[in-house]
Design a protein around this motif. Structure first.
Motif, PDB file in Angstrom:
ATOM      1  N   LEU A  28      13.709  -3.764   9.079  1.00  0.00           N
ATOM      2  CA  LEU A  28      13.442  -4.812   9.621  1.00  0.00           C
ATOM      3  C   LEU A  28      12.488  -4.381  10.884  1.00  0.00           C
ATOM      4  CD1 LEU A  28      16.824  -6.719   9.836  1.00  0.00           C
ATOM      5  CD2 LEU A  28      14.986  -6.966   8.257  1.00  0.00           C
ATOM      6  N   SER A  29      12.611  -3.443  11.605  1.00  0.00           N
ATOM      7  CA  SER A  29      11.899  -2.969  12.877  1.00  0.00           C
ATOM      8  C   SER A  29      10.221  -2.530  12.269  1.00  0.00           C
ATOM      9  CB  SER A  29      12.274  -2.020  13.555  1.00  0.00           C
ATOM     10  OG  SER A  29      11.684  -1.610  14.695  1.00  0.00           O
ATOM     11  N   ALA A  30      10.533  -1.719  11.134  1.00  0.00           N
ATOM     12  CA  ALA A  30       9.301  -1.579  10.391  1.00  0.00           C
ATOM     13  C   ALA A  30       8.329  -2.426  10.016  1.00  0.00           C
ATOM     14  CB  ALA A  30       9.715  -0.587   9.500  1.00  0.00           C
ATOM     15  N   LEU A  31       8.978  -3.506   9.534  1.00  0.00           N
ATOM     16  CA  LEU A  31       8.477  -4.620   8.774  1.00  0.00           C
ATOM     17  C   LEU A  31       7.607  -5.424  10.014  1.00  0.00           C
ATOM     18  CD1 LEU A  31       7.810  -6.438   6.545  1.00  0.00           C
ATOM     19  CD2 LEU A  31       9.702  -7.751   7.193  1.00  0.00           C
ATOM     20  N   HIS A  32       7.838  -5.471  11.171  1.00  0.00           N
ATOM     21  CA  HIS A  32       7.045  -6.134  12.215  1.00  0.00           C
ATOM     22  C   HIS A  32       5.703  -5.247  12.432  1.00  0.00           C
ATOM     23  CE1 HIS A  32       9.888  -8.973  13.919  1.00  0.00           C
ATOM     24  NE2 HIS A  32      10.958  -8.154  13.530  1.00  0.00           N
ATOM     25  N   GLN A  33       5.805  -3.810  12.326  1.00  0.00           N
ATOM     26  CA  GLN A  33       4.818  -2.909  12.609  1.00  0.00           C
ATOM     27  C   GLN A  33       4.004  -2.926  11.399  1.00  0.00           C
ATOM     28  OE1 GLN A  33       4.608  -2.230  15.864  1.00  0.00           O
ATOM     29  NE2 GLN A  33       6.413  -3.195  15.860  1.00  0.00           N
ATOM     30  N   ALA A  34       4.269  -3.140  10.059  1.00  0.00           N
ATOM     31  CA  ALA A  34       3.448  -2.928   8.962  1.00  0.00           C
ATOM     32  C   ALA A  34       2.399  -3.797   8.831  1.00  0.00           C
ATOM     33  CB  ALA A  34       4.625  -2.736   7.886  1.00  0.00           C
ATOM     34  N   ASP A  35       1.271  -3.213   7.852  1.00  0.00           N
ATOM     35  CA  ASP A  35       0.125  -4.396   7.755  1.00  0.00           C
ATOM     36  C   ASP A  35       0.552  -4.861   6.366  1.00  0.00           C
ATOM     37  OD1 ASP A  35      -1.651  -3.601   9.932  1.00  0.00           O
ATOM     38  OD2 ASP A  35      -1.079  -1.681   9.348  1.00  0.00           O
ATOM     39  N   ALA A  36       1.272  -4.160   5.397  1.00  0.00           N
ATOM     40  CA  ALA A  36       1.740  -4.652   4.095  1.00  0.00           C
ATOM     41  C   ALA A  36       3.152  -4.091   3.859  1.00  0.00           C
ATOM     42  CB  ALA A  36       0.622  -4.001   3.255  1.00  0.00           C
ATOM     43  N   LEU A  37       3.715  -5.052   2.799  1.00  0.00           N
ATOM     44  CA  LEU A  37       4.846  -4.934   2.432  1.00  0.00           C
ATOM     45  C   LEU A  37       4.686  -4.577   0.730  1.00  0.00           C
ATOM     46  CD1 LEU A  37       8.126  -4.704   2.903  1.00  0.00           C
ATOM     47  CD2 LEU A  37       7.977  -7.183   2.271  1.00  0.00           C
ATOM     48  N   LEU A  38       5.457  -3.587   0.148  1.00  0.00           N
ATOM     49  CA  LEU A  38       5.570  -3.743  -1.172  1.00  0.00           C
ATOM     50  C   LEU A  38       7.003  -3.439  -1.417  1.00  0.00           C
ATOM     51  CD1 LEU A  38       4.846  -2.584  -4.086  1.00  0.00           C
ATOM     52  CD2 LEU A  38       5.311  -0.164  -3.279  1.00  0.00           C
ATOM     53  N   VAL A  39       7.542  -4.450  -2.169  1.00  0.00           N
ATOM     54  CA  VAL A  39       8.825  -4.480  -2.752  1.00  0.00           C
ATOM     55  C   VAL A  39       8.972  -4.490  -4.369  1.00  0.00           C
ATOM     56  CG1 VAL A  39      10.873  -6.050  -2.931  1.00  0.00           C
ATOM     57  CG2 VAL A  39       9.546  -6.316  -0.989  1.00  0.00           C
ATOM     58  N   SER A  40       9.795  -3.516  -4.739  1.00  0.00           N
ATOM     59  CA  SER A  40       9.978  -3.314  -6.071  1.00  0.00           C
ATOM     60  C   SER A  40      11.620  -3.523  -6.502  1.00  0.00           C
ATOM     61  CB  SER A  40       9.780  -1.869  -6.476  1.00  0.00           C
ATOM     62  OG  SER A  40      10.679  -0.958  -5.974  1.00  0.00           O
ATOM     63  N   ALA A  41      11.733  -4.497  -7.437  1.00  0.00           N
ATOM     64  CA  ALA A  41      12.999  -4.496  -7.898  1.00  0.00           C
ATOM     65  C   ALA A  41      13.586  -4.635  -9.230  1.00  0.00           C
ATOM     66  CB  ALA A  41      13.525  -5.836  -7.116  1.00  0.00           C
ATOM     67  N   PRO A  42      14.403  -4.086  -9.751  1.00  0.00           N
ATOM     68  CA  PRO A  42      14.609  -4.169 -11.144  1.00  0.00           C
ATOM     69  C   PRO A  42      15.600  -5.444 -11.622  1.00  0.00           C
ATOM     70  CG  PRO A  42      16.273  -2.637 -10.120  1.00  0.00           C
ATOM     71  CD  PRO A  42      15.178  -2.988  -9.250  1.00  0.00           C
ATOM     72  N   ASN A  43      15.494  -6.001 -12.587  1.00  0.00           N
ATOM     73  CA  ASN A  43      16.208  -7.063 -13.070  1.00  0.00           C
ATOM     74  C   ASN A  43      17.401  -6.515 -13.844  1.00  0.00           C
ATOM     75  OD1 ASN A  43      17.128  -9.305 -14.874  1.00  0.00           O
ATOM     76  ND2 ASN A  43      15.163 -10.295 -14.642  1.00  0.00           N
ATOM     77  N   TYR A  44      18.716  -7.120 -13.087  1.00  0.00           N
ATOM     78  CA  TYR A  44      19.982  -6.868 -13.748  1.00  0.00           C
ATOM     79  C   TYR A  44      20.581  -8.170 -13.981  1.00  0.00           C
ATOM     80  CZ  TYR A  44      19.707  -2.060 -11.569  1.00  0.00           C
ATOM     81  OH  TYR A  44      19.410  -0.718 -11.253  1.00  0.00           O
ATOM     82  N   GLY A  78      -1.035 -12.446   8.367  1.00  0.00           N
ATOM     83  CA  GLY A  78      -1.867 -11.424   7.676  1.00  0.00           C
ATOM     84  C   GLY A  78      -1.378 -10.381   7.059  1.00  0.00           C
ATOM     85  N   LYS A  79       0.018 -10.250   7.209  1.00  0.00           N
ATOM     86  CA  LYS A  79       0.853  -9.072   6.326  1.00  0.00           C
ATOM     87  C   LYS A  79       0.527  -9.453   4.785  1.00  0.00           C
ATOM     88  CE  LYS A  79       4.191  -7.965   9.837  1.00  0.00           C
ATOM     89  NZ  LYS A  79       3.424  -6.777  10.288  1.00  0.00           N
ATOM     90  N   LYS A  80      -0.042  -8.611   3.991  1.00  0.00           N
ATOM     91  CA  LYS A  80       0.107  -8.323   2.664  1.00  0.00           C
ATOM     92  C   LYS A  80       1.171  -8.015   2.246  1.00  0.00           C
ATOM     93  CE  LYS A  80      -4.268  -9.298   2.949  1.00  0.00           C
ATOM     94  NZ  LYS A  80      -4.805 -10.896   2.756  1.00  0.00           N
ATOM     95  N   LEU A  81       1.568  -8.590   0.900  1.00  0.00           N
ATOM     96  CA  LEU A  81       2.693  -8.496   0.087  1.00  0.00           C
ATOM     97  C   LEU A  81       2.432  -8.250  -1.406  1.00  0.00           C
ATOM     98  CD1 LEU A  81       5.907  -8.900  -0.299  1.00  0.00           C
ATOM     99  CD2 LEU A  81       5.351 -11.132  -0.925  1.00  0.00           C
ATOM    100  N   ILE A  82       3.214  -7.009  -1.885  1.00  0.00           N
ATOM    101  CA  ILE A  82       2.809  -6.679  -3.401  1.00  0.00           C
ATOM    102  C   ILE A  82       4.340  -6.649  -3.949  1.00  0.00           C
ATOM    103  CG2 ILE A  82       2.214  -4.840  -5.044  1.00  0.00           C
ATOM    104  CD1 ILE A  82      -0.154  -4.281  -3.420  1.00  0.00           C
ATOM    105  N   THR A  83       4.591  -7.149  -5.055  1.00  0.00           N
ATOM    106  CA  THR A  83       5.737  -7.098  -5.429  1.00  0.00           C
ATOM    107  C   THR A  83       5.770  -6.497  -6.939  1.00  0.00           C
ATOM    108  OG1 THR A  83       5.804  -9.416  -6.321  1.00  0.00           O
ATOM    109  CG2 THR A  83       6.990  -8.941  -4.164  1.00  0.00           C
TER     110      THR A  83
END
Length: 182
Positions: free
Chosen positions: A71-87, A117-122
């Motif tokens: 959560l702390s790193a999310l404040h500092q990051a310029d972008a977030l990558l989230v990967s998730a499998p489907n169960y 302005g933070k970018k997101l890739i999923t």
């Protein structure tokens, strides 16, 4: 230097979602991003308590556990990558718990605590064929929950059991480009 925070949601190292996420990461690194990576299954954390303390106090979750540095790193990051499998027609339980804990990123007045302005890739993976219609509403819901925190969706990848994961294949090239174009 810009930072990409990668929250990888598979329970298995080397999984399909990790392979595709690694291509996004490689693309981001080629564009000069520093990458901070967390494997959700290796973190010891609990789900949201629904206590509302975060909103009352205008701060991150009051629980101190393995998700605190994420959560702390999310404040500092310029972008977030989230990967998730489907169960079983939904993203993994760990990734639902992660999403629930992002409740703290909204203030009591419903404004976002994250800077704009933070970018997101999923990246979502499944055993069913790529683009399987039954799962698309699930992925759209997950993306909407993340974008409701002020994140800007730069791209999403749906990996199916029939997807070509070769490095020169279209899907892996697209993953690389998404990272490189952040």
């Amino acid at each position: 230097m810009k930072t990409l925070l990668a929250v990888l949601g598979s329970t298995r190292p080397g999984s399909v979602s990790h392979q595709v996420a690694n291509q996004v990461i490689a693309g981001a690194k080629s564009a000069g991003y520093q990458v901070v990576e967390y494997h959700i299954n290796e973190l010891d954390f609990k789900g949201c308590l629904g206590c509302g303390a975060c909103r009352k106090m205008g701060r991150d979750c009051i629980q101190k556990d393995g998700l605190t540095p994420v959560l702390s790193a999310l404040h500092q990051a310029d972008a977030l990558l989230v990967s998730a499998p489907n169960y079983y027609s939904q993203v993994s339980g760990q990734m639902i718990a992660f999403l629930n804990r992002l409740y703290c990123m909204t203030n009591a007045d419903h404004t976002n605590r994250l800077p704009a302005g933070k970018k997101l890739i999923t990246v979502f993976s499944q055993g069913a064929p790529e683009g399987y219609p039954k799962y698309q509403p699930t992925y759209a819901w997950y993306n909407q929950c993340l974008t409701s925190k002020g994140l800007e969706l730069a791209g999403t990848i749906n990996v199916g059991g029939n997807s070509d994961l070769s490095p020169e294949g279209e899907l892996m090239q697209r993953a690389y480009r998404l990272g490189a174009e952040l």
